[in-house]
Write a protein that holds these residues in place. Structure first.
Motif, short mmCIF file in Angstrom:
data_model
loop_
_atom_site.label_atom_id
_atom_site.label_comp_id
_atom_site.label_asym_id
_atom_site.label_seq_id
_atom_site.Cartn_x
_atom_site.Cartn_y
_atom_site.Cartn_z
N VAL A 105 13.66 19.26 3.53
CA VAL A 105 12.25 18.94 3.31
C VAL A 105 12.15 17.71 2.41
O VAL A 105 12.73 17.67 1.32
CB VAL A 105 11.51 20.13 2.65
N ASP A 106 11.41 16.70 2.87
CA ASP A 106 11.25 15.46 2.11
C ASP A 106 9.76 15.17 1.92
O ASP A 106 9.05 14.88 2.88
CB ASP A 106 11.92 14.30 2.87
N VAL A 107 9.30 15.30 0.67
CA VAL A 107 7.89 15.03 0.35
C VAL A 107 7.85 14.08 -0.84
O VAL A 107 7.11 14.29 -1.80
CB VAL A 107 7.14 16.34 0.01
N THR A 108 8.68 13.03 -0.78
CA THR A 108 8.82 12.15 -1.95
C THR A 108 7.84 10.98 -1.94
O THR A 108 7.44 10.50 -2.98
CB THR A 108 10.26 11.61 -2.03
N ASP A 109 7.45 10.54 -0.75
CA ASP A 109 6.68 9.29 -0.65
C ASP A 109 5.17 9.58 -0.65
O ASP A 109 4.48 9.37 0.35
CB ASP A 109 7.09 8.55 0.63
N LEU A 110 4.67 10.07 -1.78
CA LEU A 110 3.24 10.40 -1.89
C LEU A 110 2.61 9.67 -3.07
O LEU A 110 3.08 9.81 -4.20
CB LEU A 110 3.04 11.90 -2.08
N ILE A 143 17.10 21.31 10.87
CA ILE A 143 15.66 21.10 11.01
C ILE A 143 15.19 20.26 9.84
O ILE A 143 15.60 20.48 8.69
CB ILE A 143 14.90 22.45 11.03
N LYS A 144 14.34 19.28 10.11
CA LYS A 144 13.83 18.40 9.05
C LYS A 144 12.30 18.43 9.04
O LYS A 144 11.66 18.41 10.10
CB LYS A 144 14.31 16.97 9.26
N LEU A 145 11.75 18.48 7.84
CA LEU A 145 10.30 18.44 7.64
C LEU A 145 10.00 17.34 6.63
O LEU A 145 10.48 17.38 5.50
CB LEU A 145 9.81 19.80 7.11
N THR A 146 9.24 16.33 7.04
CA THR A 146 8.94 15.22 6.13
C THR A 146 7.44 14.95 6.08
O THR A 146 6.71 15.18 7.05
CB THR A 146 9.67 13.92 6.54
N LEU A 147 7.00 14.46 4.94
CA LEU A 147 5.60 14.07 4.75
C LEU A 147 5.58 12.74 4.02
O LEU A 147 6.26 12.58 3.00
CB LEU A 147 4.86 15.12 3.92
N ARG A 148 4.84 11.79 4.53
CA ARG A 148 4.66 10.55 3.79
C ARG A 148 3.25 10.02 3.97
O ARG A 148 2.59 10.29 4.98
CB ARG A 148 5.70 9.50 4.19
N GLN A 149 2.81 9.30 2.96
CA GLN A 149 1.47 8.71 2.97
C GLN A 149 1.57 7.30 3.51
O GLN A 149 2.40 6.50 3.06
CB GLN A 149 0.92 8.70 1.54
N LEU A 150 0.74 6.99 4.50
CA LEU A 150 0.79 5.67 5.13
C LEU A 150 -0.24 4.75 4.46
O LEU A 150 -1.40 4.68 4.87
CB LEU A 150 0.52 5.78 6.63
N GLY A 151 0.16 4.08 3.41
CA GLY A 151 -0.73 3.12 2.75
C GLY A 151 -1.64 3.75 1.71
O GLY A 151 -1.66 4.96 1.51
N LEU A 152 -2.39 2.90 1.05
CA LEU A 152 -3.31 3.33 0.00
C LEU A 152 -4.61 3.83 0.60
O LEU A 152 -4.96 3.47 1.74
CB LEU A 152 -3.59 2.17 -0.96
N PRO A 153 -5.37 4.64 -0.16
CA PRO A 153 -6.64 5.16 0.37
C PRO A 153 -7.66 4.05 0.63
O PRO A 153 -7.72 3.07 -0.11
CB PRO A 153 -7.13 6.10 -0.75
#
Length: 378
Positions: A105-110, A143-153
């Motif tokens: 699980v990768d949730v680092t890029d937030l 199995i891989k689960l990743t979350l990243r934010q695409l750009g600034l709000p």
């Protein structure tokens, strides 16, 4: 359409009968081994697991029905995305460990991890995707689960990318075209030994699209599957801290008196046993008419609360609640009335509150939640 329905009913018949067969079979074994505590515990745990699976099948069918009729509305509250992904990892851990799989699980890029979202539906999407990856990936798979934010709000909203990938059996090109159609499965559970309604992916796609997002799949037979979701979320500033409720005091309810209104004998017996274990005195009514008559004859203090079923003969729970709320004695009219019902959707909760009920609890009853609610009111 007719052929699809016939296939769906055939699949559902098998998938419902499978856990039902286990429930009935292990119940028979339990009754024959009442003196063997180890075997009895094992049988009861298997009955519980089969019951939970059966409930999941039923919920999927009801969910799809509501989605198709346009009744699903997201309940968006501030949530922490990092915590949701941690919860999803915890929920799927048992299934992952059982097949000795690795889940990364990768949730680092937030940049903004607190957003407005419907936590229940978000978890439903993640668990559907992770469960599929688990089912269709073999022993020792990855199995891989990743979350990243695409750009600034922008304008208070940001796009997030969620990816679930596995190195499992993959899917054929022909099936991918039907993947998100209701009731579709590449192979029936009779062949693949994986149970389900064929609704998980259509429900997942519907929830993602209701939230304004998109879902895509990249897969090849024998080469694994990758799901990619792009979805917008409104940025939230913070989450209100939930107060730690601690352990429920065992003696908290001793001597309390509850009127239980329930037309089903078994449900009444289960609820009575649960309440009496905590020292509560239980009075029973079989329908709304009987409950209203008992409250007409009651004096203040005779009952501390009412647990009210909704669907009952003669007078339903909503009608009974309205009648009680109109009684002359203000203390009687103001008694806490908690809906304890199989009517479990958001509009059912709203109907309960608008009828004058104090709180709503759906069946199957979560015992801890039941006593948390009673703790608040009595």
């Amino acid at each position: 359409a007719s052929a699809s329905k016939t296939l769906f009913l055939s699949n559902m018949s098998h998938d419902i009968r499978t856990p039902m067969n286990a429930i009935i079979g292990f119940t028979g074994l339990a009754l024959g081994n009442l003196d063997d505590k180890v075997r009895l515990k094992d049988y009861l745990e298997k009955i519980k697991t089969s019951g939970e699976h059966l409930l999941k099948l039923i919920n999927d069918v009801l969910d799809m029905s509501r989605i198709e009729s346009g009744k699903v509305v997201l309940d968006e509250q501030p949530v922490n995305l990092r915590e949701i992904f941690k919860d999803a990892e915890t929920m799927i851990a048992g299934q992952i460990n059982e097949k000795r799989q690795k889940l990364y699980v990768d949730v680092t890029d937030l940049k903004n991890e607190v957003v407005y979202a419907d936590k229940l539906r978000f978890m439903q999407v993640l668990i559907n995707l992770l469960s599929n990856a688990n089912k269709f990936t073999g022993q020792d798979g990855i199995i891989k689960l990743t979350l990243r934010q695409l750009g600034l709000p922008e304008n208070g909203e940001a796009i997030y990318e969620i990816v679930v990938s596995d190195n499992g059996i993959g899917m054929s090109e022909e099936f991918v075209e039907r993947l998100f159609d209701p009731f579709e499965r590449e192979r029936s559970s009779t062949i693949s030994h994986t149970q389900g309604t064929g609704l998980g992916m259509s429900i997942t796609k519907a929830i993602v699209e209701i939230a304004g997002g998109e879902i895509a799949v990249n897969t090849k037979k024998g080469c694994g599957t990758t799901y990619v979701i792009n979805a917008p979320f409104r940025i939230a500033e913070k989450i209100e801290e939930a107060k730690f409720e601690g352990e429920i005091d065992k003696d908290r309810f001793k001597g309390k008196k509850i009127l239980l209104v329930e037309d089903n004998d078994f449900n009444r017996e289960i609820a009575t046993e649960l309440l009496e274990e905590k020292g509560i005195k239980v009075y029973e009514a079989c329908d709304g008419v009987e409950a209203v008559e008992m409250m007409k004859d009651a004096k203040p203090g005779d009952y501390d609360a009412i647990l009210m079923d909704v669907q009952m003969p003669n007078m339903n729970g909503y009608e009974a609640t309205k009648a009680i709320r109109l009684m002359k004695d203000k203390e009687i009219a103001g008694i806490p009335i908690i809906a304890m019902t199989a009517n479990a959707f958001e509009e059912d909760k709203a109907n309960a509150i608008s009828a004058g009920m104090s709180e709503h609890l759906s069946k199957p009853v979560n015992v801890d939640k039941l006593f948390r609610i009673l703790e608040r009111f009595i």
